[in-house]
Motif scaffolding. Structure first.
Motif, mmCIF file in Angstrom:
data_model
loop_
_atom_site.group_PDB
_atom_site.id
_atom_site.type_symbol
_atom_site.label_atom_id
_atom_site.label_comp_id
_atom_site.label_asym_id
_atom_site.label_seq_id
_atom_site.Cartn_x
_atom_site.Cartn_y
_atom_site.Cartn_z
ATOM 1 N N UNK A 177 0.826 -1.201 0.000
ATOM 2 C CA UNK A 177 0.000 0.000 0.000
ATOM 3 C C UNK A 177 0.866 1.260 0.000
ATOM 4 N N UNK A 178 1.975 1.229 0.739
ATOM 5 C CA UNK A 178 2.882 2.376 0.786
ATOM 6 C C UNK A 178 3.470 2.655 -0.584
ATOM 7 N N UNK A 179 3.829 1.601 -1.318
ATOM 8 C CA UNK A 179 4.408 1.782 -2.649
ATOM 9 C C UNK A 179 3.427 2.474 -3.587
ATOM 10 N N UNK A 180 2.152 2.096 -3.525
ATOM 11 C CA UNK A 180 1.150 2.741 -4.368
ATOM 12 C C UNK A 180 0.836 4.152 -3.870
ATOM 13 N N UNK A 181 0.928 4.369 -2.565
ATOM 14 C CA UNK A 181 0.629 5.687 -2.009
ATOM 15 C C UNK A 181 1.682 6.716 -2.433
ATOM 16 N N UNK A 182 2.919 6.282 -2.614
ATOM 17 C CA UNK A 182 4.007 7.198 -2.977
ATOM 18 C C UNK A 182 3.750 7.893 -4.306
ATOM 19 N N UNK A 183 3.121 7.201 -5.244
ATOM 20 C CA UNK A 183 2.856 7.751 -6.571
ATOM 21 C C UNK A 183 1.354 7.675 -6.848
ATOM 22 N N UNK A 184 0.593 8.599 -6.301
ATOM 23 C CA UNK A 184 -0.868 8.535 -6.427
ATOM 24 C C UNK A 184 -1.345 8.894 -7.825
ATOM 25 N N UNK A 209 8.524 -0.486 -11.465
ATOM 26 C CA UNK A 209 9.931 -0.235 -11.787
ATOM 27 C C UNK A 209 10.665 0.352 -10.580
ATOM 28 N N UNK A 210 10.001 1.242 -9.874
ATOM 29 C CA UNK A 210 10.636 1.869 -8.703
ATOM 30 C C UNK A 210 10.822 0.869 -7.576
ATOM 31 N N UNK A 211 9.905 -0.083 -7.465
ATOM 32 C CA UNK A 211 9.977 -1.111 -6.417
ATOM 33 C C UNK A 211 9.935 -2.490 -7.087
ATOM 34 N N UNK A 212 11.072 -2.992 -7.568
ATOM 35 C CA UNK A 212 11.071 -4.245 -8.340
ATOM 36 C C UNK A 212 10.491 -5.447 -7.604
ATOM 37 N N UNK A 213 10.484 -5.436 -6.284
ATOM 38 C CA UNK A 213 9.963 -6.547 -5.491
ATOM 39 C C UNK A 213 8.437 -6.580 -5.480
ATOM 40 N N UNK A 214 7.803 -5.468 -5.820
ATOM 41 C CA UNK A 214 6.370 -5.307 -5.586
ATOM 42 C C UNK A 214 5.514 -6.268 -6.405
ATOM 43 N N UNK A 228 -4.821 1.884 -1.149
ATOM 44 C CA UNK A 228 -4.178 2.723 -2.163
ATOM 45 C C UNK A 228 -3.937 1.958 -3.456
ATOM 46 N N UNK A 229 -3.820 0.634 -3.376
ATOM 47 C CA UNK A 229 -3.733 -0.181 -4.583
ATOM 48 C C UNK A 229 -5.122 -0.356 -5.201
#
Length: 348
Positions: A177-184, A209-214, A228-229
């Motif tokens: 959720x944090x990864x998606x929240x960073x780029x709304x 691309x910014x978080x390859x693990x996601x 957020x996702x």
């Protein structure tokens, strides 16, 4: 940072400086491709070129199970021994917590991410834990992520994290959720339905691309509660509303497009890990493959006439970005056909 030149040349020059002044000592791991992309804000291909350039200059080499390390005065053998001692010392200090624990221990304090950013247990919050976990996963990969590794990053006891995040599965959900929240997403999607869906897909690609693990944490058959996702699905459904599609068709179109983006993005993590393990970029690996005997098995024009034509023709871009652009456009074309059919049926 050295001025002038291409981004890869400037980054390579900076790493040369660190090696020359001893900041990166013989046997020390150099920044991985993941860390280079994050620290300098460049694409994975640029980061790969940096490490390739340093390897060609004989400054670094790949050590299986350790990563890319600085070559010592004694050459490859001394570097391997130094890297091994560094890895063993870290493991002895931090202990072992399964495969993830061993991967984290081998990373060292100054290579993947910095440890103990201050505060310790007194200032421990869920937000700080999640942010630290994202840093670890971005820099070292999901395999290195463990509650113990995150605690080390925060300078806190491992058990103290469980008061804020009960399970590792909960941590992964919060990280997602944090990864998606960073780029709304923007408040309003542009243009018509196609432009709206394309905007959502491109943002998802950027986030992966910014978080390859996601991408490897996402599931479309057993989705987790990540608001957020979920906004991405909400916006996609809104873009398709009022076009004559049934609720089921709109949902399937939205999820299928997201699944395509995610499925292709899984290769960000795989390629980063493969490059680090092998010490070769994807282009270098393909160059070596073309020169090996077993590649001749696919060069039989009678059995593989189309493959033979492909290899003899102009170079074809099969990179991840090219595949994303082609696949997204074709999926949108298909959705457009369904919309046109529904409109025709309604008017007929």
């Amino acid at each position: 940072m050295v001025e002038g030149g291409t981004p890869s040349e400037r980054i390579a020059a900076e790493l040369r400086r660190r090696i020359a002044c001893g900041e990166l000592a013989p046997g020390a791991r150099v920044p991985s491709t993941r860390r280079i992309t994050r620290e300098w804000g460049v694409a994975m291909a640029t980061a790969t070129r940096v490490l390739t350039r340093l390897r060609e200059e004989g400054l670094v080499r790949a050590v299986p199970g350790v990563g890319t390390v600085v070559v010592g005065p004694g050459g490859a053998s001394s570097t391997s021994r130094a890297a091994g001692r560094q890895s063993e010392g870290a493991e002895g200090a931090e202990g072992v917590e399964g495969e993830a624990g061993r991967g984290a221990a081998g990373s060292g304090a100054g290579v993947g991410v910095r440890r103990a950013r201050g505060g310790g247990e007194r200032d421990l919050t869920r937000a700080r834990i999640v942010a630290a976990a994202v840093r670890v996963a971005d820099a070292e990969g999901l395999a290195a992520l463990s509650m113990r590794r995150v605690a080390t990053e925060l300078g806190a006891a491992t058990m103290s994290l469980y008061r804020h995040v009960p399970r590792k599965d909960d941590l992964l959900r919060l990280m997602m959720d944090e990864a998606f929240r960073e780029q709304p997403l923007p408040d309003r999607l542009p243009g018509g339905w196609r432009e709206g869906l394309e905007e959502v897909a491109r943002l998802q690609w950027s986030i992966y691309r910014r978080h390859p693990w996601l991408a490897s944490t996402m599931s479309f058959t057993r989705p987790v509660l990540a608001p957020d996702a979920a906004v991405h699905t909400e916006r996609s459904l809104a873009a398709l509303a009022g076009l004559g599609l049934s609720v089921e068709e709109a949902a399937q179109a939205s999820v299928a497009l997201a699944a395509f983006v995610c499925g292709l993005a899984v290769h960000f993590e795989r390629e980063a890990q493969a490059e680090q393990d092998s010490g070769m970029s994807a282009d270098e690996w393909m160059d070596r493959l073309e020169g090996e005997d077993h590649d001749q098995l696919l060069a039989d024009p009678e059995r593989f006439p189309m493959f033979d034509e492909l290899t003899r023709g102009p170079e074809v871009d099969l990179g991840l970005d090219a595949l994303f652009e082609f696949g997204m456009a074709r999926m949108l074309d298909g959705i457009g056909v369904v919309i046109e059919r529904r409109a025709g049926a309604a008017n007929g």
